[in-house]
Design a protein around this motif. Structure first.
Motif, short mmCIF file in Angstrom:
data_model
loop_
_atom_site.label_atom_id
_atom_site.label_comp_id
_atom_site.label_asym_id
_atom_site.label_seq_id
_atom_site.Cartn_x
_atom_site.Cartn_y
_atom_site.Cartn_z
N ALA A 1 27.95 44.61 45.99
CA ALA A 1 27.07 44.04 44.96
C ALA A 1 26.99 42.52 45.04
N ALA A 2 27.55 41.93 46.10
CA ALA A 2 27.57 40.46 46.30
C ALA A 2 28.27 39.74 45.15
N VAL A 3 29.34 40.37 44.64
CA VAL A 3 30.16 39.77 43.58
C VAL A 3 31.34 39.06 44.24
N GLN A 4 31.61 37.83 43.80
CA GLN A 4 32.70 37.03 44.35
C GLN A 4 34.05 37.73 44.12
N THR A 5 34.91 37.71 45.14
CA THR A 5 36.24 38.32 45.02
C THR A 5 37.32 37.26 45.21
N ILE A 6 38.27 37.23 44.28
CA ILE A 6 39.41 36.31 44.37
C ILE A 6 40.68 37.14 44.37
N LEU A 7 41.49 36.97 45.41
CA LEU A 7 42.75 37.72 45.53
C LEU A 7 43.92 36.76 45.36
N ASN A 8 44.73 37.02 44.35
CA ASN A 8 45.97 36.27 44.15
C ASN A 8 47.11 37.16 44.68
N PRO A 9 47.59 36.93 45.91
CA PRO A 9 48.51 37.86 46.57
C PRO A 9 49.95 37.70 46.08
N ALA A 10 50.14 37.93 44.78
CA ALA A 10 51.44 37.74 44.15
C ALA A 10 51.78 38.97 43.30
N PRO A 11 53.05 39.42 43.35
CA PRO A 11 54.14 38.89 44.16
C PRO A 11 53.91 39.16 45.66
#
Length: 306
Positions: free
Chosen positions: A159-169
């Motif tokens: 859907a062309a939605v921005q993805t932000i991954l916070n790889p924590a822990p």
């Protein structure tokens, strides 16, 4: 005036149990707790509150138990104008808990009981498909199952939605997930887990960011604690941003404040990365000067006033 962003958080909801100590106990040692408190937390909840307090429209996908902590956390999210329609009450698991060992120095160690956070199912993601497709950005962290993040990010990418991954822990991340990620935001420990590069300076940060981009991520932002942050964009724009020098009372939630505020202010084309990172940096510097995670997260007005 910047458009109010619609943010979906796929993440954890915990009740934080804060134990204030002079220092961490040694093996076999018994110590008295100086003070005991509870406060709302969980990386997902923290980031959602940070984004909401920075004027974003925030929706949450997650699970809590059918218990008092779950009721308290849903009420807390609602108080912060966060939509909880897609938070499922799980009768089989307790609401997540985090036991925070807070030392006099301001440093903390955290023990997490995932509880309902670990029981998020594919059906939860499917039920939220239209919500994800209508968002500007979806943010996820690793306190929920990796397969669910992949499912949600696939919907977002289509859907062309921005993805932000916070790889924590810190965990090893499948290449499939990195390829679905527009922005990844590891700290030094997480960056080393992802890239096998020990990050101690800007050169190391650049090498780690380049390696992550080779793995499929478009943009990389490394958070470096008291040393600030470093970002590298898809177009090659890079910058090391210094942290504010403040006296830390409690570092709990500082990284989550940074991510939530960044998500609230970052444009979908990433053209305002420098301004968004500075805004998030200022926000996290305010968070560490107060006790607790959610109670210490500043509002947009407080951030802009400093």
């Amino acid at each position: 005036m910047q458009k109010r962003k619609k943010i979906v958080i796929l993440g954890s909801i915990n009740m934080d149990i804060i134990l204030q100590l002079t220092r961490l106990p040694k093996p076999g040692e018994t110590m008295k707790v100086q003070k005991f408190e509870t406060a709302g937390g969980g990386k997902g909840a923290n980031q959602a509150v940070a984004a909401a307090r920075s004027n974003a429209e925030v929706h949450f996908i997650g699970r809590v138990g059918d218990d008092q902590y779950g009721k308290q956390m849903c009420a807390l999210l609602k108080e912060n104008s966060i939509n909880v329609e897609h938070i499922k009450i799980d009768p089989s698991h307790a609401t997540g808990q985090a036991y925070i060992l807070l030392q006099q120095s301001g440093e903390n160690s955290i023990l997490v009981n995932s509880g309902a956070n670990a029981s998020i199912q594919s059906e939860d993601i499917e039920a939220a498909q239209e919500l994800i497709e209508s968002a500007d950005v979806i943010v996820a962290q690793f306190e929920v199952p990796l397969p669910r993040i992949i499912e949600a990010f696939k919907i977002a990418r289509q859907a062309a939605v921005q993805t932000i991954l916070n790889p924590a822990p810190a965990l090893k991340v499948p290449d499939e997930l990195l390829a679905l990620t527009d922005l990844v935001t590891p700290n030094e420990v997480e960056a080393e887990m992802l890239t096998d590069i020990h990050v101690v300076n800007k050169q190391d940060a650049h090498q780690a960011a380049e390696k992550l981009r080779m793995q499929g991520v478009k943009h990389v932002l490394l958070t470096l604690g008291s040393e600030g942050s470093y970002y590298l964009t898809q177009t090659g724009q890079e910058e090391a941003v210094a942290a504010y020098k403040v006296k830390a009372v409690d570092t709990t939630g500082a990284g989550d404040t940074f991510i939530g505020c960044l998500a609230a202010k970052l444009q979908n084309n990433f053209e305002n990365m420098a301004q968004a990172v500075r805004y998030a940096t200022k926000a996290s510097s305010l968070t560490v000067q107060k006790l607790g995670a959610i109670p210490s997260i500043p509002t947009e007005k407080e951030i802009l006033a400093k």
